[in-house]
Scaffold this active site. Structure first.
Site, PDB file in Angstrom:
ATOM      1  CG  PHE A  58      46.356  42.256  42.616  1.00 27.08           C
ATOM      2  CD1 PHE A  58      47.096  43.249  42.879  1.00 27.08           C
ATOM      3  CD2 PHE A  58      47.019  41.368  42.621  1.00 27.08           C
ATOM      4  CE1 PHE A  58      48.247  43.789  43.201  1.00 27.08           C
ATOM      5  CE2 PHE A  58      48.400  41.877  43.132  1.00 27.08           C
ATOM      6  CZ  PHE A  58      48.838  42.984  43.349  1.00 27.08           C
ATOM      7  CB  VAL A 113      43.355  39.852  38.781  1.00 31.53           C
ATOM      8  CG1 VAL A 113      42.727  40.995  38.744  1.00 31.53           C
ATOM      9  CG2 VAL A 113      44.787  39.972  39.292  1.00 31.53           C
ATOM     10  CB  CYS A 114      39.462  39.532  42.177  1.00 30.89           C
ATOM     11  SG  CYS A 114      37.381  38.487  42.440  1.00 30.89           S
ATOM     12  CB  ILE A 115      37.836  36.306  37.558  1.00 34.16           C
ATOM     13  CG1 ILE A 115      37.479  36.128  36.043  1.00 34.16           C
ATOM     14  CG2 ILE A 115      36.943  35.711  38.827  1.00 34.16           C
ATOM     15  CD1 ILE A 115      37.501  35.005  34.898  1.00 34.16           C
ATOM     16  CB  ALA A 127      39.560  41.195  36.615  1.00 32.86           C
TER      17      ALA A 127
END
Length: 130
Positions: free
Chosen positions: A38, A76-78, A81
């Site tokens: 994501f 989830v791409c940090i 995010a």
């Protein structure tokens, strides 16, 4: 066939629903999903703070249930995010924020996870984006 799936769009976008239905159909057909990634506004699909209208499909809830039931690797791409205020408990503490909006089954990690998934999978299928 092994698929890596990347979602770039917000939960209310049609491509988010298409991504979920594609993932479900792939597993139903006997294929494997090596990773869900994501990115960009797609990180909102992993957020527990997204509230959908009562007459709308609650895609974040459906994604969460799907990932849990199928025991999928969901990243989830940090960076994306953090930019959008989607934080797990560790990042909320690190940045002095009062609440986290990302919890299991999601994992925060870097863009390298998408690259690795693309190398592992037979196909990288992307949904949404600018």
């Amino acid at each position: 066939m092994k698929f890596a799936i990347a979602l770039f769009s917000a939960p209310h976008a049609p491509s988010s629903r298409r991504a979920l239905r594609f993932a479900q159909a792939a597993l139903d057909a006997g294929h494997e999903i090596v990773r869900l990634f994501f990115y960009q506004d797609g990180v909102h699909s992993a957020s527990s703070s997204v509230i959908c209208a009562q007459d709308e499909l609650d895609l974040p809830s459906e994604w969460r249930q799907f990932v849990r039931e199928q025991r999928l690797d969901a990243v989830v791409c940090i960076a994306a995010a953090l930019r959008r205020g989607v934080l797990n408990a560790e990042e909320a503490r690190r940045y002095g924020r009062s609440a986290a909006s990302l919890e299991a089954p999601w994992e925060l990690s870097g863009l390298g996870q998408l690259h690795e998934a693309a190398q592992t999978a037979d196909r990288l299928v992307c949904f949404g984006g600018p």
